[in-house]
Design an enzyme around this catalytic site. Structure first.
Site, mmCIF file in Angstrom:
data_model
loop_
_atom_site.group_PDB
_atom_site.id
_atom_site.type_symbol
_atom_site.label_atom_id
_atom_site.label_comp_id
_atom_site.label_asym_id
_atom_site.label_seq_id
_atom_site.Cartn_x
_atom_site.Cartn_y
_atom_site.Cartn_z
ATOM 1 N N HIS A 1 0.849 -1.192 0.000
ATOM 2 C CA HIS A 1 0.000 0.000 0.000
ATOM 3 C C HIS A 1 0.882 1.239 0.000
ATOM 4 O O HIS A 1 1.839 1.343 0.771
ATOM 5 C CB HIS A 1 -0.902 0.001 1.233
ATOM 6 C CG HIS A 1 -1.761 1.216 1.348
ATOM 7 N ND1 HIS A 1 -2.836 1.450 0.519
ATOM 8 C CD2 HIS A 1 -1.692 2.283 2.177
ATOM 9 C CE1 HIS A 1 -3.400 2.599 0.852
ATOM 10 N NE2 HIS A 1 -2.720 3.123 1.856
ATOM 11 N N GLU B 1 1.149 5.417 7.445
ATOM 12 C CA GLU B 1 -0.194 5.071 7.891
ATOM 13 C C GLU B 1 -1.238 5.941 7.205
ATOM 14 O O GLU B 1 -0.935 7.005 6.651
ATOM 15 C CB GLU B 1 -0.296 5.192 9.413
ATOM 16 C CG GLU B 1 -0.082 6.592 9.952
ATOM 17 C CD GLU B 1 -0.121 6.613 11.472
ATOM 18 O OE1 GLU B 1 -1.205 6.911 12.005
ATOM 19 O OE2 GLU B 1 0.908 6.327 12.110
ATOM 20 N N SER B 2 -2.474 5.492 7.247
ATOM 21 C CA SER B 2 -3.567 6.202 6.584
ATOM 22 C C SER B 2 -3.759 7.595 7.175
ATOM 23 O O SER B 2 -3.619 7.801 8.382
ATOM 24 C CB SER B 2 -4.861 5.389 6.732
ATOM 25 O OG SER B 2 -5.934 6.032 6.101
ATOM 26 N N GLY B 3 -4.073 8.550 6.313
ATOM 27 C CA GLY B 3 -4.375 9.905 6.758
ATOM 28 C C GLY B 3 -3.196 10.847 6.815
ATOM 29 O O GLY B 3 -3.350 12.013 7.207
ATOM 30 N N LEU B 4 -2.008 10.396 6.400
ATOM 31 C CA LEU B 4 -0.823 11.256 6.448
ATOM 32 C C LEU B 4 -0.625 12.078 5.172
ATOM 33 O O LEU B 4 0.291 12.892 5.107
ATOM 34 C CB LEU B 4 0.434 10.421 6.717
ATOM 35 C CG LEU B 4 0.623 9.949 8.163
ATOM 36 C CD1 LEU B 4 1.883 9.111 8.289
ATOM 37 C CD2 LEU B 4 0.691 11.136 9.115
ATOM 38 N N GLY B 5 -1.455 11.835 4.162
ATOM 39 C CA GLY B 5 -1.376 12.660 2.954
ATOM 40 C C GLY B 5 -0.469 12.109 1.870
ATOM 41 O O GLY B 5 0.146 12.882 1.123
ATOM 42 N N LYS B 6 -0.411 10.795 1.745
ATOM 43 C CA LYS B 6 0.451 10.192 0.714
ATOM 44 C C LYS B 6 -0.016 10.569 -0.691
ATOM 45 O O LYS B 6 0.794 10.931 -1.548
ATOM 46 C CB LYS B 6 0.466 8.667 0.877
ATOM 47 C CG LYS B 6 1.076 8.188 2.183
ATOM 48 C CD LYS B 6 1.155 6.689 2.242
ATOM 49 C CE LYS B 6 -0.208 6.022 2.281
ATOM 50 N NZ LYS B 6 -0.953 6.323 3.526
ATOM 51 N N SER B 7 -1.321 10.475 -0.926
ATOM 52 C CA SER B 7 -1.837 10.789 -2.261
ATOM 53 C C SER B 7 -1.698 12.274 -2.578
ATOM 54 O O SER B 7 -1.383 12.651 -3.711
ATOM 55 C CB SER B 7 -3.304 10.353 -2.374
ATOM 56 O OG SER B 7 -3.426 8.947 -2.264
ATOM 57 N N ASP C 1 -2.272 3.691 -4.180
ATOM 58 C CA ASP C 1 -3.016 2.797 -3.291
ATOM 59 C C ASP C 1 -2.442 1.381 -3.303
ATOM 60 O O ASP C 1 -1.844 0.948 -2.317
ATOM 61 C CB ASP C 1 -4.507 2.780 -3.635
ATOM 62 C CG ASP C 1 -5.314 2.094 -2.550
ATOM 63 O OD1 ASP C 1 -5.000 2.293 -1.359
ATOM 64 O OD2 ASP C 1 -6.250 1.352 -2.887
ATOM 65 N N GLU D 1 -6.334 8.761 -5.990
ATOM 66 C CA GLU D 1 -7.461 9.141 -5.137
ATOM 67 C C GLU D 1 -6.998 10.170 -4.109
ATOM 68 O O GLU D 1 -6.050 9.937 -3.358
ATOM 69 C CB GLU D 1 -8.029 7.917 -4.410
ATOM 70 C CG GLU D 1 -9.226 8.278 -3.540
ATOM 71 C CD GLU D 1 -9.639 7.162 -2.592
ATOM 72 O OE1 GLU D 1 -10.637 7.355 -1.873
ATOM 73 O OE2 GLU D 1 -8.956 6.124 -2.560
ATOM 74 N N ARG E 1 17.690 10.356 14.835
ATOM 75 C CA ARG E 1 17.598 11.586 14.056
ATOM 76 C C ARG E 1 18.526 11.534 12.838
ATOM 77 O O ARG E 1 18.142 11.886 11.731
ATOM 78 C CB ARG E 1 17.954 12.786 14.939
ATOM 79 C CG ARG E 1 17.875 14.110 14.193
ATOM 80 C CD ARG E 1 18.097 15.283 15.113
ATOM 81 N NE ARG E 1 18.078 16.539 14.386
ATOM 82 C CZ ARG E 1 18.234 17.724 14.947
ATOM 83 N NH1 ARG E 1 18.417 17.805 16.262
ATOM 84 N NH2 ARG E 1 18.210 18.816 14.221
#
Length: 316
Positions: A146, A162-168, A185, A210, A252
């Site tokens: 993914h 993870e979902s919601g981090l703005g990859k797309s 996706d 998407e 770091r």
């Protein structure tokens, strides 16, 4: 996991135009397949095709000018014995190349044993090159991951997190900056040889991205042909994380480059923290440029360590 099946008729049809071959014997064995054990043990498609070889009968056996001469330029009994030995080994397919005419004994024995035999005017070397590339792709170890797979400065980069981090959204911004989309996706990954992973987009999702709040975007229609790629070699993984994850799980400035195992191949990995106000697209581009420098033998971190060591020695 990799597939272990390809039938003679599929092999024939997939290369009918390229190799200009004809099915000259064993047409009733169109469902004949490679030995599954041989396929599973093969290190690559190169192990599954080659010139006539009695030691490796599971290969597609290619008969060029010399091989046909070996079978035919002897007495009838010797010729029949040599051909019978080939038939007994039951290779998946025989291919007569170099525009050669198959000996009548070979044709009749293949027909009797229902062993598929193709004939092509193309050179034996060309046939081997084409079939090795095809079988390497077809029998490659594969998986799906993914993320967003991009062509950034000529390097295949997979963006994960993870979902919601703005990859797309990051992918969209990189496309607007002139880079290319391979897949969004779901990314199909294939190990095409011992050191290379190739990524492609599933047919269902071709050219689509998407973005939350907007929906599906046809990148090819919006940005043009140059904004999409059919496939790329995976060279880097950019993993997006939240601040708390970065501080808890990662150094770091790692002394050794990070890698992630994909189908048994270590792939360079970079961790980027997602936070309001950070220009992630610029950071990704910088990470890719830095990786390109490292491939050229320029390691900024090692140069800094050496500079620091020399400075300490001077102080002493």
């Amino acid at each position: 996991m990799k597939p272990t099946v390809v039938s003679a008729d599929v092999l024939f049809e997939d290369h009918r135009a390229t190799l200009k071959w004809e099915w000259v014997a064993g047409l009733g064995a169109s469902e004949r397949r490679f030995d599954e054990v041989a396929v599973s043990e093969a290190r690559s498609g190169a192990d599954l095709v080659g010139y006539l070889n009695y030691i490796h009968p599971y290969r597609v056996q290619i008969l060029g000018e010399r091989e046909v001469a070996y079978l035919s330029h002897v007495g009838p009994e010797d010729s029949a014995r040599r051909i019978s030995r080939i038939i007994t080994l039951e290779p998946p397919v025989l291919v007569v190349a170099d525009g050669q005419t198959a000996p009548d004994t070979l044709l009749s024995m293949c027909e009797r044993a229902q062993l598929p035999m193709f004939a092509t005017p193309e050179s034996a070397a060309f046939v081997i090159d084409v079939l090795r590339a095809y079988l390497s792709r077809h029998f490659a170890e594969r998986t799906s991951m993914h993320g967003v797979f991009m062509d950034i400065l000529g390097m295949g980069v997979m963006i994960t997190g993870e979902s919601g981090l703005g990859k797309s959204e990051l992918g969209l911004e990189l496309i607007s900056r002139g880079h290319g989309l391979v897949a969004d996706d779901a990314i199909d990954l294939f190990r095409i040889n011992q050191t290379a992973i190739e990524g492609r987009c599933p047919d269902l999702l071709q050219n689509l991205l998407e973005v939350r709040g907007i929906g599906l975007l046809d990148i090819k229609a919006i940005f043009g042909e140059t904004a999409v790629r059919r496939k790329m070699r995976l060279k880097m993984i950019v993993h997006l994380v939240r601040r708390e994850t970065l501080e808890r799980d990662y150094e770091r400035i790692p002394y050794e480059p990070l890698t992630q195992d994909v189908l048994g191949v270590p792939v360079r990995k970079v961790i980027i923290q997602v936070e309001a106000g950070r220009n992630i697209a610029v950071l990704v581009e910088a990470a890719v440029r830095n990786a390109i420098l490292q491939l050229r033998g320029i390691n900024t971190y090692q140069e800094f360590v050496e500079r620091h060591r020399r400075a300490m020695e001077q102080d002493d």
